[in-house]
Write an enzyme that holds these catalytic residues in place. Sequence first.
Site, PDB file in Angstrom:
ATOM      1  CB  ILE A  80      -0.889   0.140   1.270  1.00 35.59           C
ATOM      2  CG1 ILE A  80      -0.217  -0.133   2.518  1.00 35.59           C
ATOM      3  CG2 ILE A  80      -2.083  -0.979   1.185  1.00 35.59           C
ATOM      4  CD1 ILE A  80      -1.099  -0.035   3.801  1.00 35.59           C
ATOM      5  N   GLY A  83       8.792   3.879  -0.641  1.00 36.76           N
ATOM      6  CA  GLY A  83       9.594   4.804  -0.604  1.00 36.76           C
ATOM      7  C   GLY A  83      11.025   4.562  -0.380  1.00 36.76           C
ATOM      8  N   GLY A  84      11.558   5.547  -0.192  1.00 38.37           N
ATOM      9  CA  GLY A  84      13.069   5.395   0.245  1.00 38.37           C
ATOM     10  C   GLY A  84      13.404   4.322   1.334  1.00 38.37           C
ATOM     11  CG  PHE A  85      10.286   4.243   3.994  1.00 37.64           C
ATOM     12  CD1 PHE A  85       9.443   2.876   4.247  1.00 37.64           C
ATOM     13  CD2 PHE A  85       9.473   5.090   3.678  1.00 37.64           C
ATOM     14  CE1 PHE A  85       8.012   3.002   3.615  1.00 37.64           C
ATOM     15  CE2 PHE A  85       8.332   5.152   3.358  1.00 37.64           C
ATOM     16  CZ  PHE A  85       7.619   3.856   3.183  1.00 37.64           C
ATOM     17  N   GLY A  86      11.615   1.913   2.233  1.00 39.02           N
ATOM     18  CA  GLY A  86      11.305   0.321   2.079  1.00 39.02           C
ATOM     19  C   GLY A  86       9.793   0.430   1.473  1.00 39.02           C
ATOM     20  CE  LYS A 108       7.193   3.452   7.719  1.00 40.52           C
ATOM     21  NZ  LYS A 108       7.870   4.363   8.310  1.00 40.52           N
ATOM     22  CG  ASP A 207       9.071  13.898   6.844  1.00 43.41           C
ATOM     23  OD1 ASP A 207       9.068  14.774   6.261  1.00 43.41           O
ATOM     24  OD2 ASP A 207       9.014  12.613   6.685  1.00 43.41           O
TER      25      ASP A 207
END
Length: 387
Positions: A80, A83-86, A108, A207
């Site tokens: 769903i 991004g850069g984090f996974g 996540k 953020d």
Amino acid sequence: MKCFSIFKDKSKSKKRESSSAPELRNQSKSDNSALTRTSRSLPSPRSIPELYKEKEHNLRVFSFQELRDATNGFNRMLKIGEGGFGSVYKGTIKPLDGQGEPIVVAIKKLNTHSLQGHKEWLAEVQFLGVVNHPNLVKLIGYCSVDGERGIQRLLVYEFMPNRSLEHHLFSTTSTLPWKTRLEIMLGAAEGLAYLHEGLEVKVIYRDFKSSNVLLDENFKPKLSDFGLAREGPTGDRTHVSTAVVGTFGYAAPEYVETGHLTIQSDIWTFGVVLYEVLTGRRTVERNRPTLEQKLLDWVKQFPPDSKRFSMIIDPRLRNNYSPSAARKVGKLADSCLNKNAKERPTMSQVVESLKQAIQDSGEGSSSVSKSPLTSSSRSSGRRSKKV
């Protein structure tokens, strides 16, 4: 593969689990060294890692296999967000006591090759393990695995079925109603006010953006993604010095220029999102004419006190909004975007201003019922460009 807790093993039955907790504890202290008390002899608020130790038992420790099963092997059909984090997956877990219906969650899974991802993962566990507010997303638990396939770091959150504010502003053909927009921003402001003023230590979110404002089944907003959060300055310090990270178009100018992070940095980004809500435009849109590509530069041509102000209101609202309330929101946004950070309002003041705007928009400010909005297009969930 073996799962272990961040600071201590909560599961006594898992005798073979790695005992790397002290290393992670030391790292967390190192990561926050610039934020902890400057002198042991002076009274000072406890740091987030210290507060976390009191509450870590509230988080559930998952095995990697549990989360693999919860997502059907991290099936792409259940993804769903990315991004850069996974990646983020929708999944189902069993209740802690094993009784009752499965619980729908968001999981996540961080990129195994990202060093920054591990630091953000640790920050999320610590901050979300401490905070408790209806407008902040709830962290249910985590998993940290060292195995032959590398290091795995996962987080398990409550599932937010209506995606994000960004999705409803920019990625669907449906229109988010005026009053719903204001109530979402009010809830987000209350969450930020709690971070700034409601804890033993001040927390700078760092953020805030429309993609990080998630919406539950009743369109109630909850702030998510605390990977970049930092403790605010303590004692006689005026700011926290950090590397400049965040999302292009949102970061406060004084933070970008100096690396000095303050509570007022969050106020600036809130002002940016207020203008996204007013206009229905992203902070940067390269496909528009040159003078309209940067949202904040464009809206300067239409001051809230001018007759031209109505020209920037999201045309999809089709005049179904309160002009007086819109002007108040525009003025509030401008005050949040004051170049002099000290002259920006506090989040508590922002909350009161939004309550007044909601009152001006109709009878009362009751919470939004289940929305008739439909999602006709899928949001990519990708992170915006970093500064």
